[in-house]
Design a protein around this motif. Structure first.
Motif, short mmCIF file in Angstrom:
data_model
loop_
_atom_site.label_atom_id
_atom_site.label_comp_id
_atom_site.label_asym_id
_atom_site.label_seq_id
_atom_site.Cartn_x
_atom_site.Cartn_y
_atom_site.Cartn_z
N UNK B 90 29.32 48.70 41.39
CA UNK B 90 29.82 49.71 40.44
C UNK B 90 29.55 49.31 38.99
N UNK B 92 31.48 50.20 36.47
CA UNK B 92 32.77 49.82 35.88
C UNK B 92 33.08 48.36 36.20
N UNK B 93 33.35 47.56 35.16
CA UNK B 93 33.49 46.10 35.36
C UNK B 93 34.61 45.75 36.33
N UNK B 94 35.75 46.45 36.24
CA UNK B 94 36.88 46.12 37.11
C UNK B 94 36.53 46.40 38.58
N UNK B 96 33.54 46.59 39.80
CA UNK B 96 32.48 45.66 40.16
C UNK B 96 33.05 44.29 40.55
N UNK B 97 34.07 43.87 39.78
CA UNK B 97 34.73 42.60 40.09
C UNK B 97 35.27 42.59 41.51
N UNK B 98 35.86 43.70 41.91
CA UNK B 98 36.43 43.81 43.26
C UNK B 98 35.34 43.76 44.33
N UNK B 100 32.31 42.41 43.99
CA UNK B 100 31.76 41.04 43.99
C UNK B 100 32.68 40.09 44.76
N UNK B 101 33.98 40.27 44.54
CA UNK B 101 34.95 39.41 45.23
C UNK B 101 34.80 39.53 46.75
N UNK B 104 31.39 38.17 48.20
CA UNK B 104 31.30 36.71 48.34
C UNK B 104 32.40 36.16 49.26
N UNK B 105 33.53 36.85 49.31
CA UNK B 105 34.62 36.42 50.20
C UNK B 105 34.18 36.54 51.67
#
Lengths: 227, 227
Positions: B90, B92-94, B96-98, B100-101, B104-105
């Motif tokens: 995404x 949107x940074x927030x 995108x953070x989710x 990415x988490x 990689x998780x």
């Protein structure tokens, strides 16, 4: 913006060191830095578990956004602050492909050094250590290091993991190398890596994030003699 | 542009499936698709070793750019073709953070299912299998699956790994789940994952990249009974 950020980290943890380097390189000093003690099991406190149910560090929060996997934190910060501080993922797609490759390929170095050697030694009673198994794993670690030495040699001296600029590949490779050097890895057989290591250890972001207990005790446990 | 690309892959390999899904989602059909046979050791041929000295698949080439680590290939393609096909990270940074988490998780799911259970069974002679050890690892795999089930439950039915859109998180989670289902994982105790799995297996990119030997032999070796 950094004042909205909190990073929980442990001294000497390779996965924690990566986002710390990114925070420095992206000029995000001033974030909430919460050093936890592994021996006091502070990564299992309610405060950390609320953000990271796995009870691991790094645990990272930026406002309401929680990101805990080290690669995810690094990618998140580079994306959100693309034009601030050091550019860690090149804008040119071909260059970026190379950096992404080495960044993720570093998991092999992690496996060779940490998972196969350090974890084995940590998890085995000294009297139960199978020296033949350990020697085999040390030999594999040497082969892996030789591969990275070749990468450095091909590029020539004064370079980083990928080319002439510090990048996300260095964020993933350098902490592993530093961990290994403290664990008595002799870099003399790897002159390219040795030159790289000695140059990078003077880099401001590296000095600012050097594990505090390593400064107090520069020599660590012997993991890598014979590699 | 896809005509400049070559992907070497093995049928049923989770790391190979990830970039294949991305290539489909980014509408890059028409790339050079080179199916290699693991049993004939075609990942160790000179043709592959020239591009990937580790002799592993995926091995990927886009013109002169060689990228071989699955996460690196996926990130490279998403960056180069950001506005083509499905947006997998995404803007949107927030958000995108989710993504990415969870992307990689997913390595924890990989560890729980593949490294700890599949690799153990593969690498141990049947008569040497320590049932107590295996049961412990299956229990850990169940705990890991429960975590992902909770993520699905919290979001409600009809969602993807992160929210309402297919993303890079699905590229990393779905192949693991499919591998486990073929290895006789019973999804009944995980209704959120079951609904997700049954919906995703019908997705065009998933159908187009379904491992060919799985279509011929839908039931695989029993790895996960009792998880």
């Amino acid at each position: 913006m950094a004042s909205n950020m909190v990073l929980y980290w442990g001294s000497g943890s390779v996965p924690c060191w990566r986002p710390m380097l990114v925070l420095e390189e992206k000029k995000l000093q001033g974030y909430g830095s919460k050093l936890i003690s592994f021996s006091k099991k502070e990564h299992k406190t309610e405060e950390v578990l609320k953000l990271n149910p796995r009870g691991q560090v790094p645990t990272f929060k930026d406002g309401d956004v929680v990101v805990n996997e080290s690669a995810a934190i690094c990618d998140y910060l580079e994306y959100k602050f693309a034009d601030q501080g050091t550019s860690l993922l090149p804008k040119d797609a071909a260059q970026r492909g190379m950096v992404l490759q080495r960044m993720h390929e570093a998991q092999n170095l992690n496996k060779g050094l940490i998972e196969n050697v350090v974890h084995y030694i940590f998890r085995t009673k000294p009297e139960d250590v199978n020296q033949e198994h350990l020697n085999e794993k040390k030999k594999e670690a040497r082969e892996e290091l030789k591969r990275w030495e070749e990468y450095m040699q091909k590029q020539g001296s004064g370079t980083y993991v990928v080319g002439k600029e510090f990048s996300m590949a260095d964020v993933f490779v350098f902490p592993l190398l530093a961990f290994a050097v403290r664990g008595k890895l002799n870099l003399d057989p790897f002159p390219g890596l040795k030159e790289y290591y000695q140059r990078l250890e003077k880099r401001p972001s590296v000095k600012a994030t050097w594990p505090p207990h390593w400064s107090e005790e520069p020599a660590g446990k012997d993991f890598f003699t014979g590699v």
